[in-house]
Scaffold this active site. Structure first.
Site, mmCIF file in Angstrom:
data_model
loop_
_atom_site.group_PDB
_atom_site.id
_atom_site.type_symbol
_atom_site.label_atom_id
_atom_site.label_comp_id
_atom_site.label_asym_id
_atom_site.label_seq_id
_atom_site.Cartn_x
_atom_site.Cartn_y
_atom_site.Cartn_z
ATOM 1 N N GLY A 116 0.852 -1.458 0.012
ATOM 2 C CA GLY A 116 -0.141 -0.013 -0.131
ATOM 3 C C GLY A 116 0.724 1.169 -0.092
ATOM 4 O O GLY A 116 2.125 1.215 0.369
ATOM 5 N N CYS A 117 0.302 2.480 -0.628
ATOM 6 C CA CYS A 117 0.981 3.513 -0.642
ATOM 7 C C CYS A 117 1.560 4.190 0.633
ATOM 8 O O CYS A 117 2.824 4.199 1.038
ATOM 9 C CB CYS A 117 0.642 4.584 -1.202
ATOM 10 S SG CYS A 117 -1.396 5.154 -0.921
#
Length: 318
Positions: A116-117
């Site tokens: 995930g970012c």
């Protein structure tokens, strides 16, 4: 050699960016499912099993359904899942190559979960320091992240870009996920080896892309009271010679913009820049990168390159 790639969820934000980054590559053939067959499960199964690599750019449940379409005897097709469905699953490898030992695991795996970012920034900053014993695994971490609205997908992008006159409430940065149970928390905890989930407060701003993930620390509550210089030196040693992760000068130096740290400097690249700021009492760790680059499509392509035995920087810029 030409590799066949199928992007499941090609019309989503991440899928479009992957498609864009792979365009023009002579070693990649994009398999395109006919528009009228996109929801035909049998046709999708044919495309998945015909591909060398499948990117899953889908909601969690849909990603799991697509993986289930792989033929039982198919050991050739390899998955890269950009959803949160498999990031802490024991049968999937976490796709952050810069973590020590992870590049080899990615290379040999058939199933890789793209980070995930927000989690990418937190893990790049925290995991090496916890692994080195500079911060204990039971430390009560707090972290916050400032991100462009593109990370929210098509609906959020439309809410910012469709109406040219935004209400005042959207011109201001806005906290969200205020139930304090953001979907990236499990991977933050698991990959860093933490006993407890961090307190995470993301903030979305009125800009399209770019991200800053920050972790504040108080020296007096850390074992041995390490200085900012100590933590900076460990990160610099850990990421020495990495192409896509750069540890910037202690305190930022001339890399700052008149004393400011903008979120957008790494846009269009697969680069993550790590910063350490501090004084005698307080330390701030910050990671800056493109939430659509190293935080999504760029990371996915980097992992694909590794899995296929290619130069991992192919079609990516640092």
């Amino acid at each position: 050699m030409t590799f066949k790639v199928f992007i499941d969820g090609r019309h989503g934000t991440t899928g479009l960016k992957i498609d864009e980054r792979l365009a023009g590559r002579q070693d990649i053939e994009i398999l395109t499912i006919p528009e009228d067959k996109r929801k035909d499960t049998a046709v999708k199964a044919e495309f998945i099993n015909a591909a060398d690599v499948v990117f899953l750019c889908l909601p969690d449940a849909a990603s799991r359904e697509s993986v289930a379409l792989l033929a039982p005897d198919n050991t050739r097709t390899r998955f890269l899942d950009a959803s949160t469905a498999h990031r802490t699953h024991p049968d999937w490898v976490y796709g952050l190559p810069e973590l020590h030992g992870q590049r080899g695991r990615i290379r040999s795996s058939q199933r890789v979960a793209v980070p995930g970012c927000h989690a990418s920034g937190f893990i790049l900053l925290v995991q090496p320091l916890v692994a080195a014993g500079l911060i204990p695994a039971d430390f009560p971490f707090n972290t916050y992240s400032v991100t462009g609205y593109s990370g929210g997908g098509k609906e959020m992008i439309a809410s910012y870009e469709t109406d040219p006159s935004l209400p005042d409430s959207m011109l201001s940065p806005r906290f969200y996920a205020l139930g304090l149970a953001h979907k990236h928390l499990p991977e933050m905890q698991a990959i860093c080896g933490l006993q407890y989930k961090p307190l995470f407060t993301p903030i979305v701003g009125n800009f399209a892309q770019g991200m800053l993930v920050s972790v504040p620390l108080q020296s007096r509550v850390l074992p041995g009271k390490p200085t900012a210089a100590t933590l900076h030196a460990k990160l610099a040693e850990y990421y020495d010679n990495e192409t896509f992760v750069r540890v910037m000068p202690l305190g930022g130096g001339e890399t700052l913009d008149a004393g400011f740290l903008p979120a957008t400097t790494c846009n269009g690249t697969n680069r993550a820049e790590l910063f350490v700021f501090g004084n005698a009492e307080h330390i701030l760790l910050s990671a800056r990168f493109d939430n659509l680059g190293k935080g999504a499509s760029g990371a996915a392509i980097q992992c694909m390159n590794i899995m296929l035995g290619l130069d991992e920087s192919t079609s990516l810029s640092a």
